[in-house]
Design a protein around this motif. Structure first.
Motif, PDB file in Angstrom:
ATOM      1  N   ILE A  40       6.700  -7.026   6.737  1.00  0.00           N
ATOM      2  CA  ILE A  40       5.937  -6.296   5.894  1.00  0.00           C
ATOM      3  C   ILE A  40       5.240  -7.892   5.056  1.00  0.00           C
ATOM      4  O   ILE A  40       6.273  -8.534   4.530  1.00  0.00           O
ATOM      5  CB  ILE A  40       6.174  -5.213   4.709  1.00  0.00           C
ATOM      6  CG1 ILE A  40       6.852  -4.233   5.626  1.00  0.00           C
ATOM      7  CG2 ILE A  40       4.985  -4.881   3.754  1.00  0.00           C
ATOM      8  CD1 ILE A  40       7.362  -3.017   4.747  1.00  0.00           C
ATOM      9  N   ILE A  41       3.978  -7.995   4.920  1.00  0.00           N
ATOM     10  CA  ILE A  41       3.469  -9.091   4.224  1.00  0.00           C
ATOM     11  C   ILE A  41       3.003  -8.654   3.160  1.00  0.00           C
ATOM     12  O   ILE A  41       2.175  -7.580   2.751  1.00  0.00           O
ATOM     13  CB  ILE A  41       2.355  -9.687   4.826  1.00  0.00           C
ATOM     14  CG1 ILE A  41       2.935 -10.194   6.362  1.00  0.00           C
ATOM     15  CG2 ILE A  41       1.952 -10.981   4.403  1.00  0.00           C
ATOM     16  CD1 ILE A  41       4.185 -10.899   6.525  1.00  0.00           C
ATOM     17  N   MET A  42       3.104  -9.323   2.039  1.00  0.00           N
ATOM     18  CA  MET A  42       2.616  -8.942   0.510  1.00  0.00           C
ATOM     19  C   MET A  42       1.603 -10.140   0.127  1.00  0.00           C
ATOM     20  O   MET A  42       1.960 -11.265  -0.028  1.00  0.00           O
ATOM     21  CB  MET A  42       3.715  -9.150  -0.392  1.00  0.00           C
ATOM     22  CG  MET A  42       3.263  -8.950  -1.768  1.00  0.00           C
ATOM     23  SD  MET A  42       4.807  -8.742  -3.035  1.00  0.00           S
ATOM     24  CE  MET A  42       5.791 -10.194  -2.806  1.00  0.00           C
ATOM     25  N   TYR A  43       0.422  -9.630   0.009  1.00  0.00           N
ATOM     26  CA  TYR A  43      -0.819 -10.543  -0.487  1.00  0.00           C
ATOM     27  C   TYR A  43      -0.963  -9.774  -2.049  1.00  0.00           C
ATOM     28  O   TYR A  43      -0.631  -8.826  -2.192  1.00  0.00           O
ATOM     29  CB  TYR A  43      -1.944 -10.014   0.352  1.00  0.00           C
ATOM     30  CG  TYR A  43      -1.897 -10.725   1.934  1.00  0.00           C
ATOM     31  CD1 TYR A  43      -2.365 -11.871   2.043  1.00  0.00           C
ATOM     32  CD2 TYR A  43      -1.315  -9.983   2.741  1.00  0.00           C
ATOM     33  CE1 TYR A  43      -2.332 -12.570   3.481  1.00  0.00           C
ATOM     34  CE2 TYR A  43      -1.470 -10.384   3.714  1.00  0.00           C
ATOM     35  CZ  TYR A  43      -1.914 -11.605   4.385  1.00  0.00           C
ATOM     36  OH  TYR A  43      -1.964 -11.969   5.680  1.00  0.00           O
ATOM     37  N   HIS A  44      -1.819 -10.740  -2.659  1.00  0.00           N
ATOM     38  CA  HIS A  44      -2.180 -10.265  -4.067  1.00  0.00           C
ATOM     39  C   HIS A  44      -3.581 -10.559  -4.027  1.00  0.00           C
ATOM     40  O   HIS A  44      -4.455  -9.881  -3.699  1.00  0.00           O
ATOM     41  CB  HIS A  44      -1.497 -11.209  -5.108  1.00  0.00           C
ATOM     42  CG  HIS A  44       0.037 -10.714  -5.169  1.00  0.00           C
ATOM     43  ND1 HIS A  44       0.774 -11.381  -4.208  1.00  0.00           N
ATOM     44  CD2 HIS A  44       0.592 -10.180  -6.145  1.00  0.00           C
ATOM     45  CE1 HIS A  44       1.848 -10.673  -4.704  1.00  0.00           C
ATOM     46  NE2 HIS A  44       1.987 -10.072  -5.753  1.00  0.00           N
ATOM     47  N   LYS A  94       4.783  -3.980  18.608  1.00  0.00           N
ATOM     48  CA  LYS A  94       5.075  -4.862  17.294  1.00  0.00           C
ATOM     49  C   LYS A  94       4.297  -4.628  16.197  1.00  0.00           C
ATOM     50  O   LYS A  94       3.145  -5.117  15.926  1.00  0.00           O
ATOM     51  CB  LYS A  94       4.821  -6.179  17.833  1.00  0.00           C
ATOM     52  CG  LYS A  94       5.649  -6.890  18.907  1.00  0.00           C
ATOM     53  CD  LYS A  94       5.247  -8.308  19.346  1.00  0.00           C
ATOM     54  CE  LYS A  94       5.760  -9.104  18.153  1.00  0.00           C
ATOM     55  NZ  LYS A  94       5.467 -10.675  18.625  1.00  0.00           N
ATOM     56  N   PRO A  95       4.734  -3.465  15.339  1.00  0.00           N
ATOM     57  CA  PRO A  95       4.097  -3.133  14.273  1.00  0.00           C
ATOM     58  C   PRO A  95       4.443  -4.054  13.037  1.00  0.00           C
ATOM     59  O   PRO A  95       5.190  -4.761  12.962  1.00  0.00           O
ATOM     60  CB  PRO A  95       4.597  -1.655  13.779  1.00  0.00           C
ATOM     61  CG  PRO A  95       6.128  -1.879  14.229  1.00  0.00           C
ATOM     62  CD  PRO A  95       6.000  -2.741  15.527  1.00  0.00           C
ATOM     63  N   ILE A  96       3.241  -4.277  12.174  1.00  0.00           N
ATOM     64  CA  ILE A  96       3.164  -4.948  10.976  1.00  0.00           C
ATOM     65  C   ILE A  96       2.711  -4.412   9.956  1.00  0.00           C
ATOM     66  O   ILE A  96       1.539  -3.574  10.124  1.00  0.00           O
ATOM     67  CB  ILE A  96       2.951  -6.661  11.103  1.00  0.00           C
ATOM     68  CG1 ILE A  96       3.272  -7.262  10.076  1.00  0.00           C
ATOM     69  CG2 ILE A  96       1.633  -6.702  11.325  1.00  0.00           C
ATOM     70  CD1 ILE A  96       3.153  -8.792  10.233  1.00  0.00           C
ATOM     71  N   VAL A  97       3.032  -4.456   8.897  1.00  0.00           N
ATOM     72  CA  VAL A  97       2.240  -3.890   7.398  1.00  0.00           C
ATOM     73  C   VAL A  97       1.719  -4.765   6.533  1.00  0.00           C
ATOM     74  O   VAL A  97       2.624  -5.901   6.315  1.00  0.00           O
ATOM     75  CB  VAL A  97       3.269  -2.758   6.640  1.00  0.00           C
ATOM     76  CG1 VAL A  97       2.495  -2.205   5.392  1.00  0.00           C
ATOM     77  CG2 VAL A  97       3.633  -1.509   7.442  1.00  0.00           C
ATOM     78  N   LEU A  98       0.784  -4.693   6.109  1.00  0.00           N
ATOM     79  CA  LEU A  98       0.025  -5.887   5.271  1.00  0.00           C
ATOM     80  C   LEU A  98      -0.269  -4.813   3.910  1.00  0.00           C
ATOM     81  O   LEU A  98      -0.706  -4.039   3.784  1.00  0.00           O
ATOM     82  CB  LEU A  98      -1.376  -6.315   5.792  1.00  0.00           C
ATOM     83  CG  LEU A  98      -1.252  -6.924   7.126  1.00  0.00           C
ATOM     84  CD1 LEU A  98      -2.617  -7.639   7.491  1.00  0.00           C
ATOM     85  CD2 LEU A  98      -0.494  -7.815   7.444  1.00  0.00           C
ATOM     86  N   THR A  99       0.288  -5.431   2.809  1.00  0.00           N
ATOM     87  CA  THR A  99       0.087  -4.888   1.252  1.00  0.00           C
ATOM     88  C   THR A  99      -0.660  -5.854   0.700  1.00  0.00           C
ATOM     89  O   THR A  99      -0.345  -7.126   0.503  1.00  0.00           O
ATOM     90  CB  THR A  99       1.376  -4.265   0.937  1.00  0.00           C
ATOM     91  OG1 THR A  99       2.265  -5.763   0.797  1.00  0.00           O
ATOM     92  CG2 THR A  99       2.471  -3.667   1.800  1.00  0.00           C
ATOM     93  N   PHE A 100      -1.273  -5.288  -0.219  1.00  0.00           N
ATOM     94  CA  PHE A 100      -2.214  -6.068  -1.250  1.00  0.00           C
ATOM     95  C   PHE A 100      -1.720  -5.406  -2.701  1.00  0.00           C
ATOM     96  O   PHE A 100      -1.974  -4.438  -2.944  1.00  0.00           O
ATOM     97  CB  PHE A 100      -3.331  -6.159  -1.470  1.00  0.00           C
ATOM     98  CG  PHE A 100      -4.057  -6.808  -0.280  1.00  0.00           C
ATOM     99  CD1 PHE A 100      -4.680  -7.998  -0.555  1.00  0.00           C
ATOM    100  CD2 PHE A 100      -3.949  -6.413   1.138  1.00  0.00           C
ATOM    101  CE1 PHE A 100      -5.164  -8.878   0.583  1.00  0.00           C
ATOM    102  CE2 PHE A 100      -4.596  -7.201   2.295  1.00  0.00           C
ATOM    103  CZ  PHE A 100      -5.057  -8.484   1.929  1.00  0.00           C
ATOM    104  N   ASP A 101      -1.102  -6.228  -3.707  1.00  0.00           N
ATOM    105  CA  ASP A 101      -0.396  -5.821  -4.873  1.00  0.00           C
ATOM    106  C   ASP A 101      -1.410  -5.795  -6.043  1.00  0.00           C
ATOM    107  O   ASP A 101      -2.272  -6.820  -6.122  1.00  0.00           O
ATOM    108  CB  ASP A 101       0.995  -6.349  -5.183  1.00  0.00           C
ATOM    109  CG  ASP A 101       2.059  -5.600  -4.591  1.00  0.00           C
ATOM    110  OD1 ASP A 101       1.773  -4.848  -3.466  1.00  0.00           O
ATOM    111  OD2 ASP A 101       3.253  -5.979  -5.020  1.00  0.00           O
ATOM    112  N   ASP A 102      -1.407  -4.931  -6.987  1.00  0.00           N
ATOM    113  CA  ASP A 102      -1.871  -5.028  -8.146  1.00  0.00           C
ATOM    114  C   ASP A 102      -3.572  -4.499  -8.225  1.00  0.00           C
ATOM    115  O   ASP A 102      -3.977  -4.235  -9.284  1.00  0.00           O
ATOM    116  CB  ASP A 102      -2.213  -6.677  -8.879  1.00  0.00           C
ATOM    117  CG  ASP A 102      -0.785  -7.166  -8.879  1.00  0.00           C
ATOM    118  OD1 ASP A 102       0.215  -6.681  -8.996  1.00  0.00           O
ATOM    119  OD2 ASP A 102      -0.765  -8.561  -8.924  1.00  0.00           O
TER     120      ASP A 102
END
Length: 282
Positions: A40-44, A94-102
């Motif tokens: 899981i990747i965390m972007y802002h 090969k699943p991946i989750v991309l998240t954007f916080d705030d």
């Protein structure tokens, strides 16, 4: 007749071999494993005017989308992961989750068009007090500082590429409470009631905009407590995102494997190659 028998003898092993040998010319699209690896990747922020640990440019984000695809990854939403845990769906190999916080507006302004271009999916975890201010002040839709309004969240969610999570209503602060941490000397009952009220407020605001009630919660600053975690599960959250770095191993039917999911912060100083290497070295 001899010629016919000769042809049959020669061709029969080839035909049989084609049935038992896997076809390496086609990529496996769905994982049938009961246990999978989930990065899981965390972007802002996504901005072209700034760069830093929590900011990437449009060019960097598009480079990430391309690099992840070339490495064989396929973006999925957390609700798809939850369905897989429940045995109700499949995931890519090969699943991946991309998240954007705030919940920055630039996630819509810059990230969404790129997601449409590359058919990438991502999650946005808004701080709803920021969104409410953008909406009520009528000072919104500026990619440099605005946060998403609730109607904009609905618009993003309706694309089918975006899922909205919960990042609290007004607890994205260092003081007097550090995220959802318990304040020194605070009674446990008071703590639980305070946290629940805030998170319920965020849930209600998001749901009232027409967006499905979130089932994923992201800890502000990654700060967690055992009592807080138990409350989140009691409130119906199926997945809980931390800021601890690492790749997750999740098992079908094991709901607890979603209760402390690790994420890699996408440092704006990294290249896309660095991002891929960071994921795959673990």
């Amino acid at each position: 007749m001899r010629t016919f028998l000769f042809v049959v003898i020669i061709l029969l092993p080839i035909v049989l071999f084609s049935f038992v040998t896997p076809n390496h010319g086609y990529e496996t699209k769905a994982s049938t494993d009961e246990e999978i690896t989930l990065p899981i990747i965390m972007y802002h922020r996504v901005l072209n005017s700034q760069k830093g640990k929590y900011t990437v440019s449009e060019k960097q984000l598009e480079s990430d989308f391309i690099a992840l695809k070339n490495a064989g990854y396929e973006t999925v939403l957390m609700r798809e992961v939850i369905d897989w845990i429940d045995g109700k769906g499949t995931l890519p190999s090969k699943p991946i989750v991309l998240t954007f916080d705030d919940g920055h507006y630039n996630n819509m302004h810059y990230a969404l068009p790129l997601a449409k271009k590359h058919n990438a999916k991502f999650m946005v975890n808004p701080v709803t007090s920021f969104s409410k201010f953008s909406e009520t002040s009528n000072d919104h839709s500026n990619p440099n500082y605005s946060h998403l309004t609730f109607s904009q969240m609905k618009e993003m969610q309706d694309t089918g590429l975006v899922e909205i999570g919960n990042h609290t209503h007004a607890l994205h602060k260092f003081k007097p409470r550090y995220g959802i941490a318990q304040v020194n000397g605070e009674n446990l009952d008071t703590y639980i009631k305070t946290i629940k009220k805030d998170i319920d407020t965020a849930q209600d605001l998001i749901e009232s905009s027409g967006v499905p009630r979130p089932t994923t919660f992201a800890y502000p600053f990654g700060k967690s407590t055992q009592a807080g975690k138990e409350l989140l599960i009691e409130m119906g959250f199926r997945a809980i995102l931390t800021c601890n770095e690492g790749v997750n191993t999740i098992k079908q039917g094991e709901v607890e494997s979603l209760h402390r999911l690790r994420r890699y912060n996408r440092d704006g100083w990294w290249t896309s190659d660095k991002l891929i290497k960071t994921i795959e070295q673990n």
